[in-house]
Design an enzyme around this catalytic site. Sequence first.
Site, mmCIF file in Angstrom:
data_model
loop_
_atom_site.group_PDB
_atom_site.id
_atom_site.type_symbol
_atom_site.label_atom_id
_atom_site.label_comp_id
_atom_site.label_asym_id
_atom_site.label_seq_id
_atom_site.Cartn_x
_atom_site.Cartn_y
_atom_site.Cartn_z
ATOM 1 N N ASP A 134 -3.118 -18.195 1.386
ATOM 2 C CA ASP A 134 -4.310 -18.820 0.795
ATOM 3 C C ASP A 134 -4.865 -19.890 1.743
ATOM 4 O OD1 ASP A 134 -1.852 -19.949 0.253
ATOM 5 O OD2 ASP A 134 -2.416 -20.795 -1.683
ATOM 6 N N ASP A 168 -10.740 -8.634 8.081
ATOM 7 C CA ASP A 168 -12.167 -8.472 7.784
ATOM 8 C C ASP A 168 -12.858 -9.827 7.777
ATOM 9 O OD1 ASP A 168 -12.051 -5.770 7.620
ATOM 10 O OD2 ASP A 168 -12.814 -5.613 5.570
ATOM 11 N N ASP A 190 -5.212 -6.859 5.937
ATOM 12 C CA ASP A 190 -6.411 -6.102 5.590
ATOM 13 C C ASP A 190 -7.540 -7.083 5.272
ATOM 14 O OD1 ASP A 190 -8.149 -4.191 4.736
ATOM 15 O OD2 ASP A 190 -7.003 -3.535 2.992
ATOM 16 N N TYR A 205 0.821 -1.214 0.000
ATOM 17 C CA TYR A 205 0.000 0.000 0.000
ATOM 18 C C TYR A 205 0.859 1.271 0.000
ATOM 19 C CZ TYR A 205 -4.015 -2.993 1.161
ATOM 20 O OH TYR A 205 -4.999 -3.961 1.163
ATOM 21 N N LYS A 249 3.509 -15.617 1.971
ATOM 22 C CA LYS A 249 3.395 -16.335 0.699
ATOM 23 C C LYS A 249 4.828 -16.656 0.265
ATOM 24 C CE LYS A 249 0.775 -17.784 -2.714
ATOM 25 N NZ LYS A 249 -0.139 -18.918 -2.567
#
Length: 360
Positions: free
Chosen positions: A224, A252, A248, A141, A192
């Site tokens: 994943d 959620d 992020d 980001y 990852k």
Amino acid sequence: MSKEILVLPGDGIGPEIIEQAVRVLEHLREKAGLDVTISQALVGGAAYDETGHPLPDTTLAQARQADAILLGAVGGPEYESVERELRPERALLGLRSELQLFSNLRPALMYPALTDSSSLKAEVVSGLDIMIVRELTGGIYFGTPRGIRTLDNGQREGFNTLVYNEAEIERIARSAFDIAMKRDKRLCSVDKANVLEVSELWREVVNRVGKQYPQVELSHMYVDNAAMQLVREPKQFDVIVTQNMFGDILSDEAAMLTGSIGMLPSASLDAQGKGMYEPIHGSAPDIAGQGVANPLATILSVAMLLRYSLDEAGFANRIEQAVETVLDGGLRTPDISDNGETIGTNAMGDAVIERLLLTS
Ligand code: NAD
């Protein structure tokens, strides 16, 4: 010495829910000896209306001075036409970056009385208690170069940069290990590493920091798989630490396992444990001013503030137990009611304080 809490009510339902959270703090100060001073300042749209800026210098100076910050929510439709740099939400980014709040804590806690609000089966989520520690000020980001460019063949191409240096990984890892030490002492680092070099380095540094925390059981999981495990068997997790974008998304996902947005607190901490605490929801303009907003996420943010910035775990536990007792007793604001029987924002604040009185 008295600790200083800066309160930033903000916009929409912000002032309504903050009022209840401040009542809880004042109750603990007056009746149970919690040694805090509480001051208030403008932020977001309210600050823009008054001063022309969503994060006035005076507010930032007070935030720097304070030991912890409690924020309601910012934003609203009336500010959508304001230029981007002056929008209410910019105040949050400003506070996070100016105060170096790099460690974002997002708990997902299932209250027994609300088990049926989850979209998952009760047996999968009952007793759920996960803390997601998300790196907040680095990663894709913020990485540069970034942008959209036109190639020689006339095609446009969007690009971002995922970058973390060792110091950034080390400090978020340390923050997560410290939190694991205050909980069940199990930490899962999500990455990852089978594809990304950044994740390879991430894993190496997390392992290195882990050597200093021999009591914490450290594991690693690909993102994943973590996304899948969170809905398959979420109770396997205690603390999860991960980079900004993965956090992020996963935070959620984890939050929604518990059902209601009006119940979930969050914290953003610096390296010294100073932090900004806020509910995860926004300013809910659709219900602002009606006295029906659920104040519990903000009241639970006070509990996090006491535990993580003021080292007052006893008071934090008391607030959390009071909330649980209120829910067990069947009291509900409209967002968490499934039988139409509801109480308003003030009455919910009253109920929590009443339960606190009983445990004084
Ligand atoms: P929102 O979280 O404000 O509302 C989403 C839905 O949840 C609405 O129906 C709302 O009524 C409900 N809701 C939220 N909090 C509730 C509570 N405590 N009690 C009962 N119901 C509640 O999200 P949105 O509508 O997408 O955004 C509204 C504004 O808030 C926008 O301006 C957005 O930019 C801003 N926002 C601010 C923050 C923040 O301050 N940290 C976070 C997200 C959104």
